[in-house]
Write a protein that holds these residues in place. Structure first.
Motif, PDB file in Angstrom:
ATOM      1  N   ALA A 192       4.424  52.357-111.636  1.00 18.59           N
ATOM      2  CA  ALA A 192       3.187  51.614-111.925  1.00 18.59           C
ATOM      3  C   ALA A 192       1.915  52.439-111.814  1.00 18.59           C
ATOM      4  N   HIS A 193       1.867  53.406-110.869  1.00 23.73           N
ATOM      5  CA  HIS A 193       0.609  54.116-110.617  1.00 23.73           C
ATOM      6  C   HIS A 193       0.856  55.616-110.470  1.00 23.73           C
ATOM      7  N   ILE A 194      -0.125  56.408-110.884  1.00 21.61           N
ATOM      8  CA  ILE A 194      -0.061  57.863-110.721  1.00 21.61           C
ATOM      9  C   ILE A 194      -0.228  58.192-109.241  1.00 21.61           C
ATOM     10  N   PRO A 195       0.651  59.036-108.696  1.00 18.16           N
ATOM     11  CA  PRO A 195       0.505  59.396-107.274  1.00 18.16           C
ATOM     12  C   PRO A 195      -0.707  60.291-107.049  1.00 18.16           C
ATOM     13  N   ASN A 196      -1.146  60.337-105.808  1.00 18.97           N
ATOM     14  CA  ASN A 196      -2.264  61.194-105.425  1.00 18.97           C
ATOM     15  C   ASN A 196      -1.912  61.913-104.118  1.00 18.97           C
ATOM     16  N   PRO A 197      -1.703  63.249-104.190  1.00 17.34           N
ATOM     17  CA  PRO A 197      -1.777  64.173-105.321  1.00 17.34           C
ATOM     18  C   PRO A 197      -0.754  63.846-106.413  1.00 17.34           C
TER      19      PRO A 197
ATOM     20  N   ILE B  45       8.135  56.262-107.269  1.00 17.95           N
ATOM     21  CA  ILE B  45       9.427  55.620-107.528  1.00 17.95           C
ATOM     22  C   ILE B  45       9.212  54.245-108.150  1.00 17.95           C
ATOM     23  N   ASN B  46      10.114  53.858-109.029  1.00 17.76           N
ATOM     24  CA  ASN B  46      10.280  52.446-109.378  1.00 17.76           C
ATOM     25  C   ASN B  46      11.769  52.160-109.348  1.00 17.76           C
TER      26      ASN B  46
ATOM     27  N   GLU C 184      11.457  44.454-109.128  1.00 18.18           N
ATOM     28  CA  GLU C 184      11.228  45.881-109.311  1.00 18.18           C
ATOM     29  C   GLU C 184      10.057  46.274-108.421  1.00 18.18           C
ATOM     30  N   ARG C 185      10.296  47.291-107.603  1.00 15.24           N
ATOM     31  CA  ARG C 185       9.295  47.735-106.636  1.00 15.24           C
ATOM     32  C   ARG C 185       8.893  49.164-106.964  1.00 15.24           C
ATOM     33  N   SER C 186       7.597  49.364-107.178  1.00 19.86           N
ATOM     34  CA  SER C 186       7.073  50.690-107.488  1.00 19.86           C
ATOM     35  C   SER C 186       6.158  51.147-106.363  1.00 19.86           C
ATOM     36  N   TYR C 187       6.326  52.410-105.978  1.00 21.45           N
ATOM     37  CA  TYR C 187       5.459  52.990-104.956  1.00 21.45           C
ATOM     38  C   TYR C 187       5.049  54.392-105.391  1.00 21.45           C
ATOM     39  N   SER C 188       3.785  54.726-105.148  1.00 14.73           N
ATOM     40  CA  SER C 188       3.268  56.068-105.440  1.00 14.73           C
ATOM     41  C   SER C 188       2.481  56.573-104.242  1.00 14.73           C
TER      42      SER C 188
END
Length: 389
Positions: free
Chosen positions: A256-261, A267-268, A285-289
């Motif tokens: 879902a989102h661009i990680p930073n850095p 992951i999704n 569905e679980r997305s983490y960045s």
């Protein structure tokens, strides 16, 4: 609100359907199914119950007859022995009023012993991720994700497993895993920490369906920021023979989102799902960045009626050769303006006063002070139009 352990009797201002050993089903279609957010409840951090820390809640399942819930904890016997909880959840005026834990049970192995931590015996340490209750045989079933740590002669391979236990956690039986779920030193089979996450009984408890959280290594890439054909497998086991009888493909949405850095972890995946009848699943569905504390949670209605049985497919990298499950987006919790943590469980709840069925979600706080053990209340209705993925 706080949890009041002094309350011995709960009064629910809701309608509970008649007790039955028939599996709950809702024959909805993608054109009329709608999920509505109602409320979220947070369990206090490091709340203790029966000499254990309550956290790491990775699943939730509803025992309608007794109006109680089972929640498995993914503590790998590190803080306390691997365990699960029974709880009562009171819903009043479409809000979660109280959550009262009523029993803690340790999971037991075939020898009747609690499971060791990784420091005690890394080859016997479990990784509990999902749990469901079967009122027909009065047994619980739970999944352990296994382990794949590659470090030469000190490598640890533990195959994912699904166990049957009684309501006190004592071992009764296990499923026979298909070969493509065996951990391997080679680059094939399940990825570390991406194996058996979700589980749901189907067809009135005659079968049990489980899923891998991320694609098997031979099935293609992990989900990325753009659609890339990331396919996971859902496995259907016969409840009598304990054998896998079918496998279906399911395509993950992008991260879902661009990680930073930008090059850090993202992951999704599918941490859990719930069968609602008519070959249909509510799929989390679980997305983490990296760089974001909240998780992005989407709930899809998936239909496997016309999906190809991919049991004999050694790889899912050629999607033109098979038909995955059809999926339709029901809810994107990012759009609700609420905080959503690491949601890993989904279950039916009681019937609401208006006659609609409730849905409950639970989040795994990883025992972290910056995360939350949340229980989220949703309402499942037949109304409105919804969009495709």
């Amino acid at each position: 609100m706080k949890i009041n352990l002094g309350i011995s009797v709960l009064f629910f201002t809701l309608i509970v359907s008649c007790s039955s050993t028939q599996q709950l089903t809702l024959n909805y279609t993608p054109t009329n199914t709608h999920l509505k957010y109602l409320h979220s409840y947070t369990i206090p951090h490091n709340y203790t119950f029966e000499e254990t820390i309550v956290g790491g809640l990775s699943s939730i399942d509803y025992d309608e007859k007794n109006n109680q819930y089972y929640m498995v904890c993914d503590d790998r016997s590190s803080l306390n022995p691997a365990r699960f909880y029974k709880a009562k959840i009171a819903i009043n005026q479409n809000k979660i009023d109280t959550v009262i834990f009523t029993k803690r049970s340790y999971l037991k192995d075939e020898m009747g012993k609690t499971y060791p931590s990784s420091k005690e015996n890394p080859f016997k340490t479990p990784d509990p991720e999902s749990m469901r209750y079967n009122p027909i045989n009065n047994l619980l079933v739970w999944s352990s994700e296994g382990e794949r740590t590659i470090r030469g002669k000190d490598s640890i391979l533990i195959n994912p497993t699904v166990f049957y236990v009684n309501r006190n956690g004592s071992w009764k039986d296990s499923l026979q895993m298909p070969a493509n779920l065996y951990m391997s030193l080679q680059e094939k089979g399940p990825r570390q920490n991406g194996v058996l996450e979700g589980m749901s009984y189907i067809n009135n408890y005659q079968q049990l369906m489980v899923n891998v959280e991320e694609p098997l290594q031979e099935d293609g890439p992990r989900a990325d920021l753009e659609p890339n054909g990331a396919m996971i497998r859902f496995y259907t086991f016969d409840s009598k023979s304990k054998q896998c009888v079918k496998q279906f493909a399911y395509e993950l949405a992008p991260v879902a989102h661009i990680p930073n850095p930008v090059n850090e972890f993202k992951i999704n995946s599918v941490p859990e799902f719930l069968w609602i009848g008519n070959n249909q699943l509510l799929v989390l569905e679980r997305s983490y960045s990296t760089g974001r504390i909240p998780c992005s949670i989407k709930i899809f209605l998936a239909d496997y009626t016309n999906a190809t049985d991919v049991t004999d497919f050694a790889s899912l990298k050629a999607p033109a050769q098979y038909q995955p499950m059809k999926k339709t987006l029901l809810m994107n919790l990012d759009q609700l303006g609420i905080y959503t943590d690491n949601i890993e469980g989904i279950s039916f709840g009681p019937i609401l006063p208006n006659g609609n069925r409730s849905i409950l979600l639970v989040s795994d706080n990883n025992f972290s002070p910056i995360q939350k053990s949340q229980i989220t209340l949703l309402e499942l209705t037949k109304q409105s139009t919804i969009s495709n993925q």
